[in-house]
Design an enzyme around this catalytic site. Structure first.
Site, short mmCIF file in Angstrom:
data_model
loop_
_atom_site.label_atom_id
_atom_site.label_comp_id
_atom_site.label_asym_id
_atom_site.label_seq_id
_atom_site.Cartn_x
_atom_site.Cartn_y
_atom_site.Cartn_z
N GLU A 152 3.14 -16.38 26.95
CA GLU A 152 4.09 -15.45 27.58
C GLU A 152 3.69 -14.01 27.33
O GLU A 152 3.85 -13.15 28.20
CB GLU A 152 5.51 -15.70 27.10
CG GLU A 152 6.49 -14.81 27.83
CD GLU A 152 7.89 -15.37 27.97
OE1 GLU A 152 8.70 -14.70 28.62
OE2 GLU A 152 8.16 -16.47 27.46
N GLY A 176 10.30 -12.19 32.29
CA GLY A 176 10.07 -13.63 32.36
C GLY A 176 11.18 -14.36 33.08
O GLY A 176 12.36 -14.09 32.87
N HIS A 180 0.65 -29.05 25.89
CA HIS A 180 -0.13 -28.96 24.66
C HIS A 180 -1.05 -30.18 24.62
O HIS A 180 -0.59 -31.31 24.54
CB HIS A 180 0.81 -28.93 23.46
CG HIS A 180 1.87 -27.88 23.58
ND1 HIS A 180 1.60 -26.54 23.46
CD2 HIS A 180 3.19 -27.97 23.86
CE1 HIS A 180 2.71 -25.86 23.63
NE2 HIS A 180 3.70 -26.70 23.88
N VAL A 181 -2.35 -29.94 24.69
CA VAL A 181 -3.29 -31.06 24.85
C VAL A 181 -4.20 -31.31 23.65
O VAL A 181 -4.84 -32.37 23.59
CB VAL A 181 -4.15 -30.89 26.13
CG1 VAL A 181 -3.26 -30.88 27.36
CG2 VAL A 181 -4.99 -29.64 26.09
N ARG A 182 -4.26 -30.38 22.71
CA ARG A 182 -5.12 -30.58 21.54
C ARG A 182 -4.55 -29.83 20.36
O ARG A 182 -4.14 -28.68 20.48
CB ARG A 182 -6.53 -30.08 21.85
CG ARG A 182 -7.50 -30.16 20.68
CD ARG A 182 -8.95 -29.84 21.04
NE ARG A 182 -9.55 -31.00 21.69
CZ ARG A 182 -9.82 -31.10 22.99
NH1 ARG A 182 -9.59 -30.10 23.80
NH2 ARG A 182 -10.37 -32.18 23.48
N HIS A 191 -0.36 -15.88 41.76
CA HIS A 191 0.41 -15.28 42.86
C HIS A 191 0.92 -13.92 42.40
O HIS A 191 1.53 -13.82 41.34
CB HIS A 191 1.60 -16.19 43.21
CG HIS A 191 2.62 -15.55 44.09
ND1 HIS A 191 2.42 -15.30 45.42
CD2 HIS A 191 3.87 -15.09 43.81
CE1 HIS A 191 3.50 -14.73 45.93
NE2 HIS A 191 4.40 -14.58 44.97
N LEU A 192 0.67 -12.89 43.19
CA LEU A 192 1.18 -11.55 42.91
C LEU A 192 2.01 -11.11 44.11
O LEU A 192 1.50 -10.51 45.05
CB LEU A 192 0.03 -10.56 42.67
CG LEU A 192 -0.84 -10.82 41.45
CD1 LEU A 192 -2.00 -9.84 41.38
CD2 LEU A 192 -0.01 -10.76 40.18
N GLY A 193 3.28 -11.45 44.08
CA GLY A 193 4.17 -11.13 45.18
C GLY A 193 4.98 -9.88 44.92
O GLY A 193 4.92 -9.28 43.84
#
Length: 145
Positions: A64, A84, A91-93, A108-110
Site C-alpha cells: 500500500e 486507498g 502471500h505465496v512464499r 490503470h490511471l483513470g
C-alpha cells in the site's frame, strides 16, 4: 514515456516517512523508472509474525505504501490526492530474514481511480506476495493538505 507528474526525488519522498508506519517498519522508496516505483522493507522482529515469518500485514503495508506513493506522484498535488479504496494480497512464499523489495506498476490511471499491481520479492528474486491496490483520486478539498 513517463507517467510521473512530479519530480522523483527519492530523498524528498523518503522524508515523508517521519513519524509514520513507514519509519517504524523501515520502509524506503529506493528506485523509480518511467512507469514503476520500487521500495524495500527489512524482515526482522518489527515485521515478523509469531512463527518468525514475514507478517502478511507487513507485506500489505509495503504494497500500500508503494502504490499510494506512486499514485500521488502521478497527480498534481495542488489539485488532487490519492486515497486507498481497496487492497488485496496473495502471500505465496514465506520469508524469515533479509530484505523484501516491492515494485509498483500502474495497471490503470483513470480520472477518478487508479489500479496498481505491487510485486514483492525476496532477495533471490522469488515472488513473496502479489498485491493489487485501487486508489480513489479526490480533490484536495476532500482530504485537506
Amino acid at each position: 514515456m513517463s507517467i510521473w507528474k512530479q519530480d522523483i526525488d527519492l530523498e524528498h519522498i523518503n522524508s515523508w516517512r517521519a513519524n509514520t508506519l513507514l519509519e517504524s517498519l523501515d520502509i524506503r522508496v529506493t528506485a523509480a523508472g518511467d512507469n514503476w516505483l520500487q521500495g524495500t522493507m527489512p524482515v526482522d522482529h518489527r515485521t515478523h509474525q509469531p512463527y518468525g515469518l514475514l507478517h502478511g500485514g507487513a507485506s500489505v503495508a509495503l504494497a500500500e505504501t508503494l502504490g499510494s506513493v506512486a499514485a500521488m506522484l502521478t497527480l498534481d498535488p495542488a489539485r488532487e490526492r490519492a486515497v486507498g479504496l481497496d487492497i488485496n494480497a496473495n502471500h505465496v512464499r514465506g520469508v524469515r530474514e533479509g530484505i523484501v523489495t516491492g515494485t509498483a506498476k500502474a495497471l490503470h490511471l483513470g480520472r477518478s481511480t487508479q489500479v496498481w499491481e505491487i510485486r514483492i520479492e525476496n532477495e533471490a528474486g522469488q515472488l513473496v506476495c502479489m498485491s493489487r491496490l485501487t486508489m480513489a483520486v479526490v480533490p484536495v478539498a476532500v482530504v485537506g493538505k
